[in-house]
Design a protein around this motif. Sequence first.
Motif, mmCIF file in Angstrom:
data_model
loop_
_atom_site.group_PDB
_atom_site.id
_atom_site.type_symbol
_atom_site.label_atom_id
_atom_site.label_comp_id
_atom_site.label_asym_id
_atom_site.label_seq_id
_atom_site.Cartn_x
_atom_site.Cartn_y
_atom_site.Cartn_z
ATOM 1 N N PRO A 104 61.732 -85.412 -51.494
ATOM 2 C CA PRO A 104 62.631 -86.453 -52.007
ATOM 3 C C PRO A 104 64.100 -86.039 -51.980
ATOM 4 C CG PRO A 104 61.611 -85.308 -53.841
ATOM 5 C CD PRO A 104 60.977 -84.749 -52.580
ATOM 6 N N PHE A 105 64.967 -87.065 -51.960
ATOM 7 C CA PHE A 105 66.400 -86.845 -51.940
ATOM 8 C C PHE A 105 67.052 -87.577 -53.102
ATOM 9 C CE2 PHE A 105 65.061 -86.562 -47.481
ATOM 10 C CZ PHE A 105 65.577 -85.314 -47.149
ATOM 11 N N GLY A 106 68.122 -86.958 -53.643
ATOM 12 C CA GLY A 106 68.913 -87.635 -54.644
ATOM 13 C C GLY A 106 69.880 -88.609 -53.999
ATOM 14 N N ALA A 107 70.758 -89.164 -54.821
ATOM 15 C CA ALA A 107 71.770 -90.075 -54.292
ATOM 16 C C ALA A 107 72.729 -89.345 -53.364
ATOM 17 C CB ALA A 107 72.530 -90.727 -55.444
ATOM 18 N N LEU A 108 73.046 -88.092 -53.711
ATOM 19 C CA LEU A 108 73.875 -87.219 -52.885
ATOM 20 C C LEU A 108 73.044 -86.008 -52.505
ATOM 21 C CD1 LEU A 108 77.162 -87.347 -55.003
ATOM 22 C CD2 LEU A 108 76.609 -88.719 -52.985
ATOM 23 N N VAL A 109 73.252 -85.497 -51.299
ATOM 24 C CA VAL A 109 72.444 -84.388 -50.782
ATOM 25 C C VAL A 109 73.369 -83.285 -50.305
ATOM 26 C CG1 VAL A 109 70.657 -83.687 -49.146
ATOM 27 C CG2 VAL A 109 70.666 -86.039 -50.068
ATOM 28 N N ALA A 110 73.317 -82.143 -50.974
ATOM 29 C CA ALA A 110 74.152 -80.994 -50.594
ATOM 30 C C ALA A 110 73.233 -79.812 -50.284
ATOM 31 C CB ALA A 110 75.135 -80.645 -51.705
ATOM 32 N N ARG A 111 72.330 -80.021 -49.329
ATOM 33 C CA ARG A 111 71.354 -78.968 -48.989
ATOM 34 C C ARG A 111 72.047 -77.724 -48.452
ATOM 35 N NH1 ARG A 111 68.383 -75.819 -49.530
ATOM 36 N NH2 ARG A 111 66.212 -75.567 -48.950
ATOM 37 N N PHE A 112 73.188 -77.915 -47.787
ATOM 38 C CA PHE A 112 73.992 -76.809 -47.285
ATOM 39 C C PHE A 112 75.385 -76.927 -47.886
ATOM 40 C CE2 PHE A 112 71.054 -78.239 -43.935
ATOM 41 C CZ PHE A 112 70.203 -77.137 -43.896
ATOM 42 N N TRP A 114 78.322 -76.587 -46.788
ATOM 43 C CA TRP A 114 79.392 -77.165 -45.980
ATOM 44 C C TRP A 114 79.088 -78.604 -45.537
ATOM 45 C CZ3 TRP A 114 76.082 -73.255 -44.733
ATOM 46 C CH2 TRP A 114 75.122 -73.538 -43.756
ATOM 47 N N LEU A 115 77.988 -79.165 -46.014
ATOM 48 C CA LEU A 115 77.529 -80.459 -45.522
ATOM 49 C C LEU A 115 77.147 -81.333 -46.713
ATOM 50 C CD1 LEU A 115 76.651 -82.021 -42.877
ATOM 51 C CD2 LEU A 115 74.365 -81.092 -43.291
ATOM 52 N N LEU A 116 77.633 -82.575 -46.744
ATOM 53 C CA LEU A 116 77.284 -83.499 -47.819
ATOM 54 C C LEU A 116 76.801 -84.807 -47.214
ATOM 55 C CD1 LEU A 116 77.213 -84.097 -50.870
ATOM 56 C CD2 LEU A 116 79.543 -84.979 -50.656
ATOM 57 N N LEU A 117 75.603 -85.219 -47.614
ATOM 58 C CA LEU A 117 75.033 -86.491 -47.216
ATOM 59 C C LEU A 117 74.946 -87.396 -48.437
ATOM 60 C CD1 LEU A 117 72.020 -85.196 -45.051
ATOM 61 C CD2 LEU A 117 74.356 -85.648 -44.306
ATOM 62 N N ALA A 118 74.918 -88.693 -48.184
ATOM 63 C CA ALA A 118 74.802 -89.658 -49.280
ATOM 64 C C ALA A 118 73.936 -90.817 -48.835
ATOM 65 C CB ALA A 118 76.184 -90.161 -49.704
ATOM 66 N N ARG A 119 73.121 -91.324 -49.763
ATOM 67 C CA ARG A 119 72.446 -92.583 -49.488
ATOM 68 C C ARG A 119 73.506 -93.665 -49.313
ATOM 69 N NH1 ARG A 119 66.868 -93.125 -51.212
ATOM 70 N NH2 ARG A 119 66.032 -91.118 -51.939
ATOM 71 N N ARG A 120 73.235 -94.603 -48.431
ATOM 72 C CA ARG A 120 74.243 -95.636 -48.150
ATOM 73 C C ARG A 120 74.663 -96.362 -49.428
ATOM 74 N NH1 ARG A 120 76.446 -98.540 -44.147
ATOM 75 N NH2 ARG A 120 75.180 -97.568 -42.497
ATOM 76 N N GLU A 121 73.701 -96.709 -50.278
ATOM 77 C CA GLU A 121 74.044 -97.460 -51.473
ATOM 78 C C GLU A 121 74.899 -96.629 -52.438
ATOM 79 O OE1 GLU A 121 69.676 -96.030 -51.927
ATOM 80 O OE2 GLU A 121 71.007 -96.792 -50.341
ATOM 81 N N ALA A 122 74.677 -95.313 -52.462
ATOM 82 C CA ALA A 122 75.485 -94.445 -53.324
ATOM 83 C C ALA A 122 76.922 -94.360 -52.824
ATOM 84 C CB ALA A 122 74.865 -93.055 -53.393
ATOM 85 N N LEU A 123 77.091 -94.225 -51.513
ATOM 86 C CA LEU A 123 78.432 -94.162 -50.950
ATOM 87 C C LEU A 123 79.181 -95.467 -51.184
ATOM 88 C CD1 LEU A 123 80.620 -92.734 -49.333
ATOM 89 C CD2 LEU A 123 79.502 -93.511 -47.239
ATOM 90 N N GLU A 124 78.503 -96.580 -51.030
ATOM 91 C CA GLU A 124 79.168 -97.866 -51.243
ATOM 92 C C GLU A 124 79.616 -98.026 -52.694
ATOM 93 O OE1 GLU A 124 76.259 -100.612 -49.809
ATOM 94 O OE2 GLU A 124 76.886 -100.402 -47.701
ATOM 95 N N LYS A 125 78.840 -97.519 -53.625
ATOM 96 C CA LYS A 125 79.238 -97.573 -55.036
ATOM 97 C C LYS A 125 80.480 -96.715 -55.282
ATOM 98 C CE LYS A 125 74.633 -98.462 -56.972
ATOM 99 N NZ LYS A 125 73.544 -97.897 -57.815
ATOM 100 N N LEU A 126 80.528 -95.534 -54.692
ATOM 101 C CA LEU A 126 81.695 -94.669 -54.854
ATOM 102 C C LEU A 126 82.936 -95.298 -54.236
ATOM 103 C CD1 LEU A 126 80.039 -91.208 -54.114
ATOM 104 C CD2 LEU A 126 81.007 -91.934 -56.300
ATOM 105 N N GLN A 127 82.776 -95.882 -53.079
ATOM 106 C CA GLN A 127 83.920 -96.542 -52.437
ATOM 107 C C GLN A 127 84.411 -97.716 -53.279
ATOM 108 O OE1 GLN A 127 81.923 -97.263 -48.709
ATOM 109 N NE2 GLN A 127 82.982 -95.584 -47.664
ATOM 110 N N ALA A 128 83.492 -98.431 -53.919
ATOM 111 C CA ALA A 128 83.874 -99.561 -54.764
ATOM 112 C C ALA A 128 84.646 -99.113 -56.003
ATOM 113 C CB ALA A 128 82.629 -100.349 -55.177
ATOM 114 N N GLU A 129 84.492 -97.841 -56.378
ATOM 115 C CA GLU A 129 85.242 -97.285 -57.513
ATOM 116 C C GLU A 129 86.687 -96.942 -57.134
ATOM 117 O OE1 GLU A 129 84.171 -96.429 -60.884
ATOM 118 O OE2 GLU A 129 82.673 -97.933 -60.310
#
Length: 238
Positions: A104-112, A114-129
Amino acid sequence: MDYFTLEEDKSLGYVAYIGCDHKWLLPGIRRCPGCQTSWGAGAKSYPSVDLTPIASLADFEEPRAEPIEEYERLRELVRPLLPPGAVVEPGTGLGPLVGKAQGPFGALVARFAWLLLARREALEKLQAEGLRGLKGFRTELRFRQRNSPELLELEFLPVGRLHPDCLPPDRKPPCPRCGRIGLTRPADMLLDAATLPSHLDLFRLEDFSTTIVCTERFVEACRHLGLDGVAFQPLPMK
């Protein structure tokens, strides 16, 4: 403004697997004539870059080290396609992430680091802020699960540096030929306040590019929105 590093939040108990690399990359340097070092960092990456206009795509598909003249030739082919403000180095990744993933993955993924991934819906919420400088790009990850999430890779510009006070006093200057710094990131980092951007809430350091930095505005937004997956550590500055 306070600043923080972010890392995978292991307290959540997520056991996720990601085996990936970028679709294209610049080669490393084999035995630089300036510092006599072979190296390729690869922490800097630009998933927005599309190299398909370049005829010799095969030159960017295999990880390897080349003489510095060949590295510089390939770097100049790529330069017109880079986003404004981009800084490249040997091993820079380009284009979408490819590989395999299993959650499973959280809303944000920092497995490494130097690399950050985000679920699309999480990124859209941050951008809306109203957070500044958040850009996500599609990945080509193959998921070993049903109901796989849509993970986007966040693209960071390299901005800001560590303060000289946290670096060895006898350090050598960067190589004048290839730019290699040749330092290990200090355990106790101190940001150089004069180099920090005022227009970004998320960025990576230019001199130690494995370090992703965010503002307190980013931290507060993640907590307000209940976005999980990462933990934050304060970074002092001077």
